[in-house]
Design an enzyme around this catalytic site. Structure first.
Site, PDB file in Angstrom:
ATOM      1  N   GLY A   1      37.529  37.392  28.167  1.00 19.41           N
ATOM      2  CA  GLY A   1      37.981  38.700  29.047  1.00 19.41           C
ATOM      3  C   GLY A   1      38.291  37.981  30.520  1.00 19.41           C
TER       4      GLY A   1
ATOM      5  N   HIS B   1      46.008  33.847  29.932  1.00 17.71           N
ATOM      6  CA  HIS B   1      45.256  32.959  29.270  1.00 17.71           C
ATOM      7  C   HIS B   1      43.678  33.178  29.868  1.00 17.71           C
ATOM      8  CE1 HIS B   1      47.674  29.422  27.806  1.00 17.71           C
ATOM      9  NE2 HIS B   1      48.443  30.384  28.047  1.00 17.71           N
TER      10      HIS B   1
ATOM     11  N   PRO C   1      47.416  32.153  22.210  1.00 17.55           N
ATOM     12  CA  PRO C   1      48.473  31.835  21.162  1.00 17.55           C
ATOM     13  C   PRO C   1      49.242  30.736  21.762  1.00 17.55           C
ATOM     14  CG  PRO C   1      48.235  34.137  21.518  1.00 17.55           C
ATOM     15  CD  PRO C   1      47.224  33.606  22.590  1.00 17.55           C
TER      16      PRO C   1
END
Length: 356
Positions: free
Chosen positions: A108, A102, A194
């Site tokens: 980044g 995550h 996601p």
């Protein structure tokens, strides 16, 4: 089988065969966690094959020797702390892997997920079930005692994830250091992460935007060999798939029956790998072949022709998955890192941007 063999040759061409990293001894005290629970799904088998070593990629401007002079016992501190925490709660290994993913998926690998203020990533919808923050805080406090204002939270999270993976039987990979900590953390940006209901094209676009490819997608999804998911994320597949009022027809009938009992309530949890949930292995891919993927994003890896052959390869040759997992995790840890003189900072507390 010819397709699988051809694919494996491609994989072996991608990874170099020259060994550069040694594997630390496995902590056999963790073996007791490999026993399956009463809820486990029985019947899986895995192949035992030699593991291939290779050179792991280094991020630009990162270095394996970055802290050799300024904090020589850093890796020892991190390893000991991770061991202590996992002895208390084995499930934190999966939590740390997910926390690291995550973090790297947004801005980044800059430890922005660790910032704890109003409107930060930690308050985002995708972050509500994240775990492992207390592990990083504990490691950081010990590191600050030995090496004040020296080691970034981003480096600690990356290395702790590697050590947690090794502790549960996963591969070792070299972690280069030198990441800086970001100063920006925005809850709304967690929408990029996601959530388990995307289509494959969307997932590929997310990964490609981070410099990762289809191989990395399938390999990193294999982290679901351990850990669990909230039943809220899968109930639509069990009771009202695509608004039909019926279950997802792609689910194995016996597995569906198991999940219907397991996930009566959205607040409950189900193991991502129902066969060997406490063992880092390739059973996850075998499960997909048996229509036993918990999340729809898991099962589509086998139903979509763009990724099906990779799933078949890893299901057949577990050692190739094991090897490639380390390679792909190293790539993940190098995503959009902050290394410039005027980029980021070294936080003294991972929860807050420095006040000085």
């Amino acid at each position: 089988m010819n397709l699988i063999v051809s694919l494996l040759l491609v994989l072996l061409a991608v990874v170099h065969l020259n060994a550069s990293s040694s594997y630390p001894e496995h902590d056999h005290e963790q073996d007791r966690h490999d026993e399956e629970t009463d809820e486990s799904w029985e019947g899986a088998t895995t192949l035992t094959l030699p593991t291939i070593s290779d050179d792991l990629p280094l991020g630009e401007f990162l270095s394996n020797s970055y802290y050799h002079g300024s904090c020589p016992d850093l890796e020892g501190i991190i390893s000991r702390k991770v061991t202590q925490w996992l002895k208390k709660d084995y499930s934190l290994a999966a939590g740390l892997i997910r926390l690291h993913f995550h973090d790297c998926a947004i801005r980044g690998c800059d430890a922005s997920i660790l910032l704890n203020h109003e409107g930060s990533e930690r308050e985002g919808l995708a972050s509500k079930t994240l775990r492992g923050f207390e592990v990083i805080d504990d490691i950081k406090a010990e590191v600050e005692k030995k090496c004040p204002r020296t080691v970034s939270c981003a480096d600690i999270l990356t290395a702790a994830t590697r050590d947690a993976t090794v502790q549960v039987g996963g591969p070792y990979w070299a972690v280069p250091y030198g990441r800086k900590d970001g100063k920006v953390s925005i809850a709304k940006e967690t929408e990029k992460v996601p959530m388990g209901h995307e289509d494959l094209t969307s997932l590929l676009e997310i990964f490609q935007s981070q410099g990762l490819n289809v191989l990395d997608l399938v390999v990193l999804s294999g982290a679901h060999t351990i850990g669990r998911s909230s039943c809220e994320s899968v109930q639509h597949r069990l009771f009202n798939f695509s608004g039909t009022g019926k279950p997802d027809p792609s689910l194995d009938a016996r597995y569906l029956s198991y999940l219907e009992r397991k996930c009566r309530w959205a607040s409950d949890y189900a193991d991502l790998d129902a066969v060997t949930p406490h063992k880092f292995d390739a059973a996850y891919y075998i499960n997909l072949q048996k229509k036993m993927g918990l999340l729809s994003t898991d099962q589509m890896l086998y139903s979509d022709p763009r990724t099906k052959s990779l799933v078949s390869a890893f299901a057949s040759l577990a050692s190739v998955f094991y090897q490639q997992f380390g390679v792909s995790m190293a790539k993940l840890g190098n995503v959009q890192v902050l290394t410039g003189q005027n980029e980021g900072e070294i936080r003294t507390n991972c929860n807050f941007v420095n006040s000085y």
